[in-house]
Design an enzyme around this catalytic site. Structure first.
Site, PDB file in Angstrom:
ATOM      1  N   LYS A  63       1.074  -1.155   0.392  1.00 39.85           N
ATOM      2  CA  LYS A  63      -0.368   0.262   0.484  1.00 39.85           C
ATOM      3  C   LYS A  63       1.159   1.488   0.007  1.00 39.85           C
ATOM      4  O   LYS A  63       0.495   2.601  -0.911  1.00 39.85           O
ATOM      5  CB  LYS A  63      -0.952   0.201   1.104  1.00 39.85           C
ATOM      6  CG  LYS A  63      -1.453   1.418   1.817  1.00 39.85           C
ATOM      7  CD  LYS A  63      -2.626   1.257   2.797  1.00 39.85           C
ATOM      8  CE  LYS A  63      -1.620   1.490   4.104  1.00 39.85           C
ATOM      9  NZ  LYS A  63      -1.282   3.082   4.225  1.00 39.85           N
ATOM     10  N   ASN A  64       1.746   1.208   0.946  1.00 37.37           N
ATOM     11  CA  ASN A  64       2.299   2.926   1.486  1.00 37.37           C
ATOM     12  C   ASN A  64       3.730   2.706   0.237  1.00 37.37           C
ATOM     13  O   ASN A  64       4.175   3.712  -0.071  1.00 37.37           O
ATOM     14  CB  ASN A  64       3.401   2.349   2.423  1.00 37.37           C
ATOM     15  CG  ASN A  64       2.536   2.753   3.483  1.00 37.37           C
ATOM     16  OD1 ASN A  64       1.037   3.681   3.305  1.00 37.37           O
ATOM     17  ND2 ASN A  64       2.343   2.448   4.792  1.00 37.37           N
TER      18      ASN A  64
ATOM     19  N   CYS B 184      -5.065  12.904  13.479  1.00 41.05           N
ATOM     20  CA  CYS B 184      -5.357  11.894  12.881  1.00 41.05           C
ATOM     21  C   CYS B 184      -5.968  10.672  14.175  1.00 41.05           C
ATOM     22  O   CYS B 184      -5.838  11.096  15.212  1.00 41.05           O
ATOM     23  CB  CYS B 184      -4.066  10.375  12.421  1.00 41.05           C
ATOM     24  SG  CYS B 184      -3.419  10.135  12.814  1.00 41.05           S
TER      25      CYS B 184
ATOM     26  N   ARG C 105       0.034  14.574  13.689  1.00 37.69           N
ATOM     27  CA  ARG C 105       1.493  14.033  12.580  1.00 37.69           C
ATOM     28  C   ARG C 105       0.985  15.226  11.622  1.00 37.69           C
ATOM     29  O   ARG C 105       0.241  15.311  10.611  1.00 37.69           O
ATOM     30  CB  ARG C 105      -0.020  13.033  12.015  1.00 37.69           C
ATOM     31  CG  ARG C 105       0.016  11.902  12.790  1.00 37.69           C
ATOM     32  CD  ARG C 105      -0.159  11.102  11.441  1.00 37.69           C
ATOM     33  NE  ARG C 105       0.233  10.656  10.296  1.00 37.69           N
ATOM     34  CZ  ARG C 105      -0.343   9.171  10.163  1.00 37.69           C
ATOM     35  NH1 ARG C 105      -1.469   8.982  10.003  1.00 37.69           N
ATOM     36  NH2 ARG C 105       0.669   8.741   9.208  1.00 37.69           N
TER      37      ARG C 105
ATOM     38  N   ASP D 226       4.849   1.209  11.955  1.00 39.84           N
ATOM     39  CA  ASP D 226       2.950  -0.174  11.797  1.00 39.84           C
ATOM     40  C   ASP D 226       3.707  -1.652  12.261  1.00 39.84           C
ATOM     41  O   ASP D 226       2.175  -2.719  11.552  1.00 39.84           O
ATOM     42  CB  ASP D 226       3.250   0.019  10.350  1.00 39.84           C
ATOM     43  CG  ASP D 226       3.113   1.417   9.651  1.00 39.84           C
ATOM     44  OD1 ASP D 226       2.657   2.342  10.655  1.00 39.84           O
ATOM     45  OD2 ASP D 226       3.465   1.299   8.575  1.00 39.84           O
TER      46      ASP D 226
ATOM     47  N   ARG E 285      -8.634  -0.128   4.379  1.00 39.74           N
ATOM     48  CA  ARG E 285      -7.517   0.436   4.345  1.00 39.74           C
ATOM     49  C   ARG E 285      -6.431   0.090   3.439  1.00 39.74           C
ATOM     50  O   ARG E 285      -5.836   0.777   2.709  1.00 39.74           O
ATOM     51  CB  ARG E 285      -7.289   2.135   5.208  1.00 39.74           C
ATOM     52  CG  ARG E 285      -8.433   2.206   5.166  1.00 39.74           C
ATOM     53  CD  ARG E 285      -9.030   3.791   5.882  1.00 39.74           C
ATOM     54  NE  ARG E 285      -7.293   4.578   5.484  1.00 39.74           N
ATOM     55  CZ  ARG E 285      -6.662   5.589   6.427  1.00 39.74           C
ATOM     56  NH1 ARG E 285      -6.871   5.668   7.318  1.00 39.74           N
ATOM     57  NH2 ARG E 285      -5.801   6.239   5.467  1.00 39.74           N
TER      58      ARG E 285
END
Ligand code: EPU
Length: 436
Positions: free
Chosen positions: A40-41, A135, A140, A323, A415
């Site tokens: 994803k990232n 968030c 952030r 993460d 997500r």
């Protein structure tokens, strides 16, 4: 769906968000082999980079995720069209691209939207991108992105909640970060690719996702040196051209699947993974008592019945990733002894703690440190996901908790994890999605 449930279903600018739940019956030892998807990232900045040159692009190993469709919706605002050519491949067409605003209603749903700032500024000399706001676990900020654009010669103002950046032409410069930032490094790389002269990024993020972006920019004609290192040198070129790319494997999804093996005392192989991207995570699985086999494109974790207690500190790559922090918290909550987890990247990323406690975990948070006193067993309960990695942690805890754990608000999970429940089920978990 009942009319009441319909009323309660929140909508986002990105379409309907479901209130699906994931129900897990704990206690099954996982075993078998499962493939991780594309990252994803890594995909998010690569998609934004297509704004840099008109043409048609083809990407493979693209995960099917809410965040990816949010980025495609963002690109659509700029006249970019996209279509899936098969389940994990997409074609992007930027030939009819135009400049436009990156609106609050999209940016607030996904902070990575800020990746359009650098490309729009490089291409049009002007960009208007909403500030993302806070968030789930804190403020952030985006000051480093702004500082980077200013270093390249842009004038940046904040106007009614929007970043408004302008530059007649961008020129190379040295950008030195106090904090290593994945997003700011990516944004500057994209803005600097066609800036006049040389840009040096000191203390650049060296996460594999940034290296993948740099490699993609090089395939588009950019000249970048120092890939994978904390000092990146960009020699501006007059223009870029479209390129095709295969997305790198998702190291965090792979790590999460391996954590599912570790928490259940299981034996699981994850394929479509680059073990070198998981160095610090695999070392911690070993420290917690698992045996880890690294192969060319796969990793196998064989776990003891109960993990050993360990100390974990998150760091920028190649350190232990923030993460994976929540997933290790779930794992260590059933560890044999007292563990500690320090998050140096996001000092208050602990929204999962209270929910893990509902399952019987014994965790005390002081500042950016969580002290986890391992318990012999967890017991299933209804819990609520509060962000993407927190959702994954709750599902992991549910795999070992006695009885049933019902995780709600799994739209956070969607997500960033493609069909996680199906992958865990294929490994023997008793888990299902309950559609709401
Ligand atoms: N920071 C600033 N100012 C900035 C930017 C960042 O102070 O302008 C600080 C942050 O507050 C944080 C640190 O710098 O303390 C690092 O943040 P970074 O900019 O590296 O994070 P990001 O680019 O916003 C990406 C991932 C996150 C991941 C972080 C850290 C994407 C789309 N997101 O975010 O992934 O946690 O790097 O590795 O790549 C996730 O996938 O669940 C996720 C949150």
């Amino acid at each position: 769906m009942s009319s009441k449930a319909k009323e309660e279903t929140p909508k986002a600018a990105t379409g309907t968000i479901t209130m699906d739940e994931i129900w897990v019956q704990g206690g099954r030892r996982l075993s078998g082999s499962v493939a991780a998807g594309g990252s994803k990232n890594a995909t998010l900045p690569v998609l934004a980079a297509t704004l840099l040159a008109p043409g048609v692009y083809h990407f493979t190993n693209v995960p099917v995720l809410k965040d990816i469709s949010t980025m495609l919706q963002m690109l659509a605002r700029f006249g970019v069209t996209s279509r899936r050519t098969d389940a994990h491949s997409i074609e992007i067409d930027t030939r009819n691209q135009k400049n436009a605003e990156a609106p609050y209603e999209l940016v607030k749903t996904m902070r990575a939207s800020i990746y359009v700032l650098g490309p729009l500024l490089a291409r049009y000399g002007e960009a208007r991108v909403s500030l993302p706001g806070g968030c789930a676990w804190g403020p952030r900020p985006v000051d480093l992105h702004i500082k980077g654009m200013e270093a390249l010669g842009a004038v940046v103002d904040i106007d009614h909640g929007y970043i408004v950046a302008k530059a007649d032409s961008l020129r190379g410069s040295t950008v030195s970060f106090d904090i290593s930032s994945v997003g700011a490094t990516g944004n500057i790389l994209m803005a600097a690719a066609t800036a006049a002269g040389e840009t040096v990024i000191e203390n650049a993020a060296s996460e594999p996702e940034i290296t993948a972006l740099a490699e993609f920019l090089v395939a588009m004609g950019a000249r970048i040196e120092g890939l994978g290192s904390p000092r990146l040198v960009v020699k501006g070129v007059p223009e870029l051209h479209p390129a095709d790319a295969a997305m790198i494997p998702d190291r965090i999804e792979a790590g999460t699947l391996l954590a599912a093996a570790a928490i259940t005392g299981g034996d699981v192989e994850v394929t479509n993974v680059d073990p070198s991207h998981l160095g610090a995570v695999l070392t911690k699985f070993e420290a917690a008592g698992s045996s880890v086999e690294r192969a060319d494109r796969s990793v196998r974790v064989r776990a003891p019945e109960r993990p050993e207690a360990i100390a974990v500190t998150t760091q920028p790559y190649p350190g232990f990733p923030t993460d994976m922090q929540a997933q290790f918290m779930a794992l260590l909550s059933v560890g044999d002894g007292a563990s500690s987890i320090v998050d140096t990247i996001y000092t208050d990323r602990f929204t999962h703690v209270a929910e893990l406690e509902r399952l019987g975990a014994d965790i005390r948070v002081e500042g950016n440190t969580a002290f986890v006193q391992g318990v012999e067993s967890l017991s299933g309960a209804p819990v609520m996901a509060t962000d993407l990695r927190a959702s994954a942690a709750l599902i992991l805890a549910g795999l070992i908790a006695g009885g049933e754990t019902r995780v709600s608000r799994v739209y956070h999970l969607d997500r960033g994890y493609e069909r996680l429940e199906e992958k865990l089920s294929a490994l023997g978990a008793s888990i299902r999605r309950v559609r709401r």
